[in-house]
Design a protein around this motif. Structure first.
Motif, short mmCIF file in Angstrom:
data_model
loop_
_atom_site.label_atom_id
_atom_site.label_comp_id
_atom_site.label_asym_id
_atom_site.label_seq_id
_atom_site.Cartn_x
_atom_site.Cartn_y
_atom_site.Cartn_z
N ILE A 59 0.84 -1.20 0.00
CA ILE A 59 0.00 0.00 0.00
C ILE A 59 0.87 1.25 0.00
N ASP A 60 1.94 1.24 0.78
CA ASP A 60 2.84 2.39 0.84
C ASP A 60 3.46 2.67 -0.53
N ALA A 61 3.94 1.62 -1.19
CA ALA A 61 4.57 1.78 -2.51
C ALA A 61 3.57 2.28 -3.55
N ILE A 62 2.36 1.72 -3.52
CA ILE A 62 1.33 2.10 -4.50
C ILE A 62 0.88 3.55 -4.27
N CYS A 63 0.76 3.95 -3.00
CA CYS A 63 0.38 5.34 -2.70
C CYS A 63 1.46 6.31 -3.17
N LYS A 64 2.72 5.96 -2.94
CA LYS A 64 3.81 6.83 -3.38
C LYS A 64 3.85 6.93 -4.91
N ASN A 65 3.34 5.89 -5.56
CA ASN A 65 3.27 5.90 -7.02
C ASN A 65 2.07 6.69 -7.53
N GLY A 66 1.21 7.11 -6.59
CA GLY A 66 0.06 7.94 -6.95
C GLY A 66 -1.18 7.19 -7.39
N ASP A 67 -1.16 5.85 -7.28
CA ASP A 67 -2.29 5.04 -7.73
C ASP A 67 -3.20 4.73 -6.54
N LEU A 68 -3.98 5.71 -6.13
CA LEU A 68 -4.79 5.56 -4.92
C LEU A 68 -5.94 4.56 -5.10
N LEU A 83 -2.35 5.39 3.84
CA LEU A 83 -3.41 5.79 2.92
C LEU A 83 -3.77 7.28 3.08
N ILE A 84 -3.84 7.73 4.32
CA ILE A 84 -4.14 9.14 4.58
C ILE A 84 -3.05 10.03 3.98
N HIS A 85 -1.80 9.59 4.12
CA HIS A 85 -0.68 10.35 3.55
C HIS A 85 -0.80 10.43 2.03
N GLY A 86 -1.16 9.31 1.41
CA GLY A 86 -1.34 9.28 -0.04
C GLY A 86 -2.45 10.21 -0.50
N LEU A 87 -3.56 10.23 0.24
CA LEU A 87 -4.68 11.11 -0.10
C LEU A 87 -4.30 12.58 0.07
N CYS A 88 -3.54 12.88 1.12
CA CYS A 88 -3.11 14.26 1.35
C CYS A 88 -2.17 14.74 0.25
N LEU A 89 -1.30 13.85 -0.22
CA LEU A 89 -0.39 14.21 -1.31
C LEU A 89 -1.15 14.58 -2.57
N LYS A 90 -2.30 13.94 -2.76
CA LYS A 90 -3.14 14.22 -3.93
C LYS A 90 -4.10 15.38 -3.69
N GLY A 91 -4.09 15.92 -2.47
CA GLY A 91 -4.98 17.04 -2.16
C GLY A 91 -6.40 16.63 -1.85
N LYS A 92 -6.62 15.33 -1.63
CA LYS A 92 -7.98 14.83 -1.37
C LYS A 92 -8.21 14.77 0.15
N PHE A 93 -8.34 15.95 0.76
CA PHE A 93 -8.41 16.02 2.22
C PHE A 93 -9.77 15.56 2.75
N ASP A 94 -10.82 15.75 1.98
CA ASP A 94 -12.13 15.28 2.43
C ASP A 94 -12.13 13.77 2.59
N LYS A 95 -11.54 13.08 1.61
CA LYS A 95 -11.45 11.62 1.70
C LYS A 95 -10.50 11.20 2.82
N ALA A 96 -9.44 12.00 3.03
CA ALA A 96 -8.51 11.70 4.12
C ALA A 96 -9.21 11.79 5.47
N LEU A 97 -10.03 12.83 5.65
CA LEU A 97 -10.77 12.99 6.91
C LEU A 97 -11.83 11.91 7.05
N SER A 98 -12.44 11.49 5.93
CA SER A 98 -13.41 10.41 5.95
C SER A 98 -12.75 9.10 6.38
N LEU A 99 -11.54 8.90 5.89
CA LEU A 99 -10.79 7.69 6.26
C LEU A 99 -10.38 7.75 7.72
N LEU A 100 -10.12 8.95 8.22
CA LEU A 100 -9.80 9.12 9.64
C LEU A 100 -10.99 8.69 10.50
#
Length: 665
Positions: free
Chosen positions: A269-278, A303-320
């Motif tokens: 998951i870490d590698a895929i998130c860093k690759n931008g494929d959320l 996953l939250i870090h990956g979403l934040c890198l993409k600027g998807k903070f609403d989804k990051a907070l939802s995942l929280l």
């Protein structure tokens, strides 16, 4: 074998007290020149400081322990009287890192023909690991069989190998492995743990192909890979950006009946998130649930870090929220990731709201969260909020560290308040927090921006008593500031001072000095320094900014031919031009030659040269710039760019889709 009882230890204490002229004292755990062959046995210091006669030579080889203590050992079996006590002594000395005393015990056991068991040496190996002495552990391993006739097994070998791996000496770990198993003289074979350690070392060294070969060799040696084997190899593949192969291993391990654990999924998951494929990471999370593997805080944080890198903070907070509902407690790292992501998106105020929410849930913010917020608020022009947060931090008992101090000083300098920033620096020193290069250079920049170069020089002088690394960085800042102010003579004095002190100018220092010389009209001296720069170490090699300084100076002098020759050299040295480079040459072609040119042919040729050198990204940026300027490239250049950038299959699919959409209309 029973451990030493309280009765044994009591006898030991009595024996030490009764030994004439001796006292038991703690031996220092520091042993910078330690070697098991270096230390000799010796008496403890006398309790009475008055002079006494020197012990006989034979006495120095005796342990300062009464022989009575060894009479309480087992009365039957394969051990002699007192063997259990010897083991307990080794255990105690190993736990406290007393290698000199361990040597004494081993020496006495060898002279008395005592039995030495493998577990005694494993205790010593672990002690070597705690003391960061992997090579001494190897020496003890060799002495096991050669000197003490103790049978070595894969358990003791793995213990030593793990000590070397934990120390990060991966090359030495491989040498040790080949030394033991290379000649096939050992009566034991590596097991799964051995292979796991070797695969880890190979992956850390970037030798991923050898790691795969070792992994495939395991079944041939009757060793089945376990979840740690697969996870280690997956991590190595992901670090080499071979993510598809790592995911294939996930399928393979499940076919082989090896169930993945959260660590396995976290690696992928870490590698895929860093690759931008959320989306793929989300599918992997679903797969994780299907396999009955419960995500942990590392999974959610990734996953939250990956979403934040993409600027998807609403989804990051939802995942929280989902993380909390899954009874997985968010920690400071979780909140820190979200806050830092918001700050990077220019939403420091929203980050401050998350901080409030975090504290309401009973979590305390650490220094790094405060530094991120303070820095973000200053950058967004909300200095009052940043100062308020700084005061709240101290009131809540969070002591600022060098990072927070640096962020606050940088913010005050951005606001044009370097004098207030200097007061914070003084407070920082009073509180025993040593400023780093960033802190000093920020304050110097603040004074330069205010136009107070003298104050900047005074700050630089303060760094002279600090680490030499600070001097190099701060000298670069000082040179840049002086050259920007047009004080080329003062800059030359600082330059000579750097060289006289043995400090090596970096690319910033060289570039600043070259720009200062060129701006002052000394272009030839600037070129001389530029050519000297090309002969320096990598950190001092010219970058695109340095080249642009020289291009600009030559073009202003009307020396376009020399500038183009230098551009060819730049491409040959692997340095790519940027948009500033294009602007310099385009301005010269339009304003500096007769008849003027629009620069289309120049940029087209530059794109072709970059493509020939396989520098596709740089070529694409110039193509985009050409289109924005209404300077379309040649058809042959379009053909080259499409062939190198686009995959033939996907290109044809896109063309077919375009035709279908046209016909459907």
């Amino acid at each position: 074998m029973p451990k030493c009882s309280k009765h044994h230890l009591k006898l030991l204490s009595i024996a030490l007290r009764k030994a004439p002229g001796l006292s038991f004292y703690p031996v220092s755990r520091k042993f910078p020149t330690f070697s098991p062959f270096f230390y000799s046995t010796s008496f403890a210091l006398p309790s009475n400081p008055t002079p006494r006669s020197k012990p006989k030579k034979d006495d120095t080889n005796e342990l300062s322990i009464s022989g009575e203590i060894f009479k309480s050992g087992p009365q039957s079996g394969s051990y002699k009287l007192g063997d259990a006590t010897f083991y307990s002594l080794i255990e105690n000395y190993a736990s406290s890192g007393e290698f000199r005393l361990i040597e004494q015990v081993l020496d006495r056991m060898k002279r008395e023909g005592r039995v030495l068991v493998e577990r005694s040496f494993i205790l010593i190996f672990k002690a070597c690991g705690k003391a960061h002495l992997p090579r001494e552990a190897v020496k003890f391993f060799d002495r096991m069989s050669n000197e003490f006739h103790c049978k070595q097994t894969v358990k003791s070998f793995n213990s030593v190998l793990n000590v070397i791996i934990q120390e990060g000496d991966f090359s030495y770990a491989l040498k040790f492995y080949l030394h033991v198993f290379g000649a096939n003289k050992k009566n034991f074979q590596p097991n799964t743990l051995t292979y796991n350690l070797i695969i880890k070392a190979l992956c850390k060294l970037g030798q991923i192909e050898r790691a795969i070969e070792t992994f495939r060799e395991m079944p041939l040696k009757s060793c089945n890979p376990d979840v740690f084997t697969y996870s280690t190899l997956m991590d190595g593949l992901c670090k080499e950006r071979r993510i598809d192969e790592a995911v294939f291993l996930l399928d393979e391990m499940q076919i082989e009946g090896c169930l993945p654990n959260p660590v396995t999924f976290n690696v992928l998951i870490d590698a895929i998130c860093k690759n931008g494929d959320l989306s793929r990471a989300a599918k992997l999370l679903d797969n994780m649930f299907l396999k009955g593997c419960v995500p942990n805080e590392v999974t959610y944080n990734t996953l939250i870090h990956g979403l934040c890198l993409k600027g998807k903070f609403d989804k990051a907070l939802s995942l929280l929220d989902k993380m909390v509902s899954s009874k997985c407690v968010p920690n400071e790292v979780t909140y820190g990731i979200i806050i830092n992501g918001l700050v990077k998106q220019g939403r420091a105020e929203d980050g401050a709201q998350i901080l409030v929410s975090m504290e309401e849930r009973g979590h305390k913010a650490n220094e790094y969260i405060y530094s991120s917020l303070i820095s973000g608020l200053f950058k967004e022009g909300k200095s009052e909020d940043a100062v308020r947060l700084w005061k709240e931090m101290s009131e809540k008992g969070c002591k600022p560290n060098v990072v927070v101090y640096g962020a606050f000083i940088d913010g005050l300098c951005r606001e044009g308040k370097p004098d207030e920033a200097e007061e914070i620096l003084d407070e920082m020193l009073i509180n025993g927090c040593l400023p780093n290069a960033f802190t000093y250079s920020t304050l110097m920049n603040g004074f330069f921006k205010k136009g107070d170069s003298q104050k900047a020089i005074l700050v630089w002088k303060e760094t002279m008593n600090q680490d030499s690394r600070h001097n190099e960085v701060c000298c670069s800042i000082l040179l840049n500031g002086l050259c920007e102010d047009g004080k080329i003579r003062e800059a030359l004095m600082v330059w000579k001072h750097m060289l006289s002190k043995g400090l090596k100018p970096d690319v910033v220092a060289y570039s600043s000095m070259i720009k200062g010389l060129c701006d002052a009209g000394y272009v030839d001296q600037g070129l001389k320094l530029f050519y000297e720069m090309q002969c320096q170490e990598p950190k001092s090699q010219p970058d695109v900014i340095t080249y642009n300084i020289i291009f600009n100076a030559l073009c202003k002098e009307g020396n376009l031919t020399r500038a183009i020759d230098l551009l060819n050299g730049m491409l040959d040295r692997g340095c790519d031009p940027d948009l500033a480079t294009c602007n310099i040459f385009l301005k010269t072609l339009r304003e500096g030659i007769n008849p003027p040119q629009d620069g289309r042919m120049f940029l087209d040729e530059l794109v072709v040269r970059l493509l020939k050198r396989e520098r596709k990204l740089s070529a694409l940026k110039i193509i985009e710039d050409m289109l924005l300027r209404y300077l379309p490239p040649e058809a042959s250049t379009w053909s080259r760019i499409i062939q190198r950038i686009c995959k033939p299959k996907k290109t044809q699919e896109a063309i077919d889709e375009c035709w279908r959409s046209l016909y459907s209309e």
